[in-house]
Design an enzyme around this catalytic site. Structure first.
Site, PDB file in Angstrom:
ATOM      1  N   HIS A  50       6.039   6.427  12.553  1.00  0.00           N
ATOM      2  CA  HIS A  50       7.128   5.045  12.312  1.00  0.00           C
ATOM      3  C   HIS A  50       8.163   6.304  11.519  1.00  0.00           C
ATOM      4  O   HIS A  50       7.558   7.380  10.274  1.00  0.00           O
ATOM      5  CB  HIS A  50       6.896   4.041  10.897  1.00  0.00           C
ATOM      6  CG  HIS A  50       5.929   4.054   9.787  1.00  0.00           C
ATOM      7  ND1 HIS A  50       6.527   4.787   8.629  1.00  0.00           N
ATOM      8  CD2 HIS A  50       5.077   4.674   8.842  1.00  0.00           C
ATOM      9  CE1 HIS A  50       5.968   5.217   7.562  1.00  0.00           C
ATOM     10  NE2 HIS A  50       4.746   4.612   8.198  1.00  0.00           N
ATOM     11  N   ARG A  65       7.984  -1.600   9.431  1.00  0.00           N
ATOM     12  CA  ARG A  65       8.157   0.109   8.942  1.00  0.00           C
ATOM     13  C   ARG A  65       7.479   0.406  10.544  1.00  0.00           C
ATOM     14  O   ARG A  65       8.905   1.091  10.873  1.00  0.00           O
ATOM     15  CB  ARG A  65       7.604   1.299   7.882  1.00  0.00           C
ATOM     16  CG  ARG A  65       5.851   1.180   8.190  1.00  0.00           C
ATOM     17  CD  ARG A  65       5.766   2.038   6.832  1.00  0.00           C
ATOM     18  NE  ARG A  65       4.591   2.004   6.446  1.00  0.00           N
ATOM     19  CZ  ARG A  65       3.576   1.121   5.412  1.00  0.00           C
ATOM     20  NH1 ARG A  65       3.889   0.095   5.294  1.00  0.00           N
ATOM     21  NH2 ARG A  65       2.092   1.734   5.584  1.00  0.00           N
ATOM     22  N   GLU A  88      -1.947   1.000   7.845  1.00  0.00           N
ATOM     23  CA  GLU A  88      -2.389   2.000   8.127  1.00  0.00           C
ATOM     24  C   GLU A  88      -3.410   2.157   6.726  1.00  0.00           C
ATOM     25  O   GLU A  88      -3.960   0.424   6.771  1.00  0.00           O
ATOM     26  CB  GLU A  88      -1.236   2.362   6.722  1.00  0.00           C
ATOM     27  CG  GLU A  88      -1.508   3.303   5.887  1.00  0.00           C
ATOM     28  CD  GLU A  88      -1.148   4.943   6.240  1.00  0.00           C
ATOM     29  OE1 GLU A  88      -3.158   5.532   7.048  1.00  0.00           O
ATOM     30  OE2 GLU A  88      -0.400   5.852   6.579  1.00  0.00           O
ATOM     31  N   LYS A  89      -3.938   2.836   6.503  1.00  0.00           N
ATOM     32  CA  LYS A  89      -4.898   3.352   5.533  1.00  0.00           C
ATOM     33  C   LYS A  89      -5.150   2.448   4.404  1.00  0.00           C
ATOM     34  O   LYS A  89      -3.777   2.704   3.640  1.00  0.00           O
ATOM     35  CB  LYS A  89      -6.029   4.399   5.176  1.00  0.00           C
ATOM     36  CG  LYS A  89      -6.954   3.882   4.345  1.00  0.00           C
ATOM     37  CD  LYS A  89      -7.950   6.020   4.335  1.00  0.00           C
ATOM     38  CE  LYS A  89      -6.662   6.314   2.841  1.00  0.00           C
ATOM     39  NZ  LYS A  89      -7.815   7.786   2.359  1.00  0.00           N
ATOM     40  N   HIS A  90      -5.689   1.491   4.377  1.00  0.00           N
ATOM     41  CA  HIS A  90      -6.050   0.516   2.942  1.00  0.00           C
ATOM     42  C   HIS A  90      -6.353   1.296   2.145  1.00  0.00           C
ATOM     43  O   HIS A  90      -6.639   1.763   1.437  1.00  0.00           O
ATOM     44  CB  HIS A  90      -6.273  -0.965   2.340  1.00  0.00           C
ATOM     45  CG  HIS A  90      -5.644  -1.596   1.515  1.00  0.00           C
ATOM     46  ND1 HIS A  90      -6.132  -0.959   0.943  1.00  0.00           N
ATOM     47  CD2 HIS A  90      -6.029  -2.639   1.362  1.00  0.00           C
ATOM     48  CE1 HIS A  90      -5.377  -2.727  -0.390  1.00  0.00           C
ATOM     49  NE2 HIS A  90      -4.813  -2.984   0.394  1.00  0.00           N
ATOM     50  N   ARG A 136      -7.250  12.426   1.513  1.00  0.00           N
ATOM     51  CA  ARG A 136      -7.299  12.144   3.308  1.00  0.00           C
ATOM     52  C   ARG A 136      -8.562  13.017   3.116  1.00  0.00           C
ATOM     53  O   ARG A 136      -8.716  13.128   3.939  1.00  0.00           O
ATOM     54  CB  ARG A 136      -6.434  13.818   2.935  1.00  0.00           C
ATOM     55  CG  ARG A 136      -4.867  14.318   3.104  1.00  0.00           C
ATOM     56  CD  ARG A 136      -4.605  12.950   4.702  1.00  0.00           C
ATOM     57  NE  ARG A 136      -3.060  12.972   4.616  1.00  0.00           N
ATOM     58  CZ  ARG A 136      -2.748  14.280   4.695  1.00  0.00           C
ATOM     59  NH1 ARG A 136      -3.187  15.472   5.229  1.00  0.00           N
ATOM     60  NH2 ARG A 136      -0.969  14.195   4.666  1.00  0.00           N
ATOM     61  N   HIS A 171       0.769   4.712  11.957  1.00  0.00           N
ATOM     62  CA  HIS A 171       0.790   5.196  10.504  1.00  0.00           C
ATOM     63  C   HIS A 171       0.117   6.613  10.415  1.00  0.00           C
ATOM     64  O   HIS A 171      -0.834   6.670  11.555  1.00  0.00           O
ATOM     65  CB  HIS A 171       0.129   4.124   9.726  1.00  0.00           C
ATOM     66  CG  HIS A 171       0.615   2.487   9.843  1.00  0.00           C
ATOM     67  ND1 HIS A 171       1.988   2.638   9.308  1.00  0.00           N
ATOM     68  CD2 HIS A 171       1.223   2.027  10.925  1.00  0.00           C
ATOM     69  CE1 HIS A 171       2.582   1.074   9.826  1.00  0.00           C
ATOM     70  NE2 HIS A 171       1.254   0.535  10.387  1.00  0.00           N
ATOM     71  N   ASN A 193      -2.373   7.928   8.399  1.00  0.00           N
ATOM     72  CA  ASN A 193      -3.700   7.682   9.148  1.00  0.00           C
ATOM     73  C   ASN A 193      -4.706   6.588  10.364  1.00  0.00           C
ATOM     74  O   ASN A 193      -5.808   7.363  10.603  1.00  0.00           O
ATOM     75  CB  ASN A 193      -4.512   6.527   7.387  1.00  0.00           C
ATOM     76  CG  ASN A 193      -4.467   7.877   6.708  1.00  0.00           C
ATOM     77  OD1 ASN A 193      -4.499   9.233   6.465  1.00  0.00           O
ATOM     78  ND2 ASN A 193      -3.190   7.492   5.305  1.00  0.00           N
TER      79      ASN A 193
END
Length: 248
Positions: free
Chosen positions: A9, A60, A87-89, A115, A182, A184
């Protein structure tokens, strides 16, 4: 030749403020909208004509997708949204400034939280208002499946079944697919396609608003992958992503 395009995004409000966002549903900035339209123009100039697009539940990504389809005159194509592409939480880190967090805990620890493959931030409690179980958009998702925090490993385990069972099989009826998601969630797909190790995936950066293209032969074998656009602009944005977790 079949093509898959992955698009992170455009810049979000919390990207601009350098905050951990995760499942928090923040909007695009004006710059983010511009990035989305520019990505659409890039793909249009490459004569890409998608048969279907996949995106997450987060605005987004959805707004980026809408801008792209608008400029490409593809608003009529089928769209499928899935929470699995979220996305990763980031658990208890959601909403915190990354640079301030690095100053408090050290850049190395922030890099691990951002990461590392299998280290998750602290989890939200059941009564935390940021817990996704309180959001209407997830009412049809079993509570046991909704994360309170995730490592990249956890996020990939959530994403890959959707990739393997839904998106990749769609190539049997399609030549070009677009996934707008996103950093991740897309990293998980790229890890699978490029056979990236658990250790090396930490080094993979994805800038906002720059299309990443995979080309496959008719047997579904990957032939090549590459970013679209100006290399200097790509490097500038990659540098900005890498600097997010550093102390100011």
């Amino acid at each position: 030749m079949k093509k898959l395009v992955l698009l992170r995004h455009g810049e979000s409000l919390w990207n601009k403020e350098n905050r951990f966002t995760g499942w928090t549903d923040v909007d695009l900035t004006e710059k983010g909208v511009e990035e989305a339209y520019h990505a659409g123009e890039l793909m249009k100039s490459e004569n890409l004509r998608f048969d279907k697009v996949y995106t997450s539940y987060l605005k987004r990504a959805v707004k980026t997708m809408n801008c792209v389809l608008d400029v490409m005159d593809l608003e009529w194509i089928p769209v499928e949204k899935s929470w699995r592409l979220n996305e990763k939480h980031y658990g208890i880190l959601q909403g915190l400034n990354k640079a301030e967090t690095a100053k408090q805990y050290g850049e190395e620890q922030v890099l691990i939280w951002r990461r590392s493959y299998d280290v998750a931030p602290g989890a939200l409690t059941d009564d935390d208002p940021r817990n996704p179980r309180f959001e209407l958009k997830y009412k049809k998702v079993p509570v046991r499946d909704l994360p309170r925090t995730e490592s990249l490993k956890n996020a990939i385990e959530r994403i890959l079944p959707y990739w393997k069972e839904v998106i990749f099989p769609a190539f049997s009826k399609s030549d070009q697919l677009l996934v707008v998601a996103h950093g991740n969630s897309l990293r998980g797909i790229i890890k699978e396609l490029n056979h990236i190790s658990d250790q090396d995936i930490v080094q993979l950066d994805l800038p906002t608003g720059i299309p990443y293209v995979f080309e496959f032969n008719d047997k579904g074998e990957k032939m090549k992958d590459y970013f679209l656009g100006d290399p200097e602009e790509l490097n500038r944005r990659l540098s900005a992503v890498r600097a997010q977790g550093k102390k100011k």
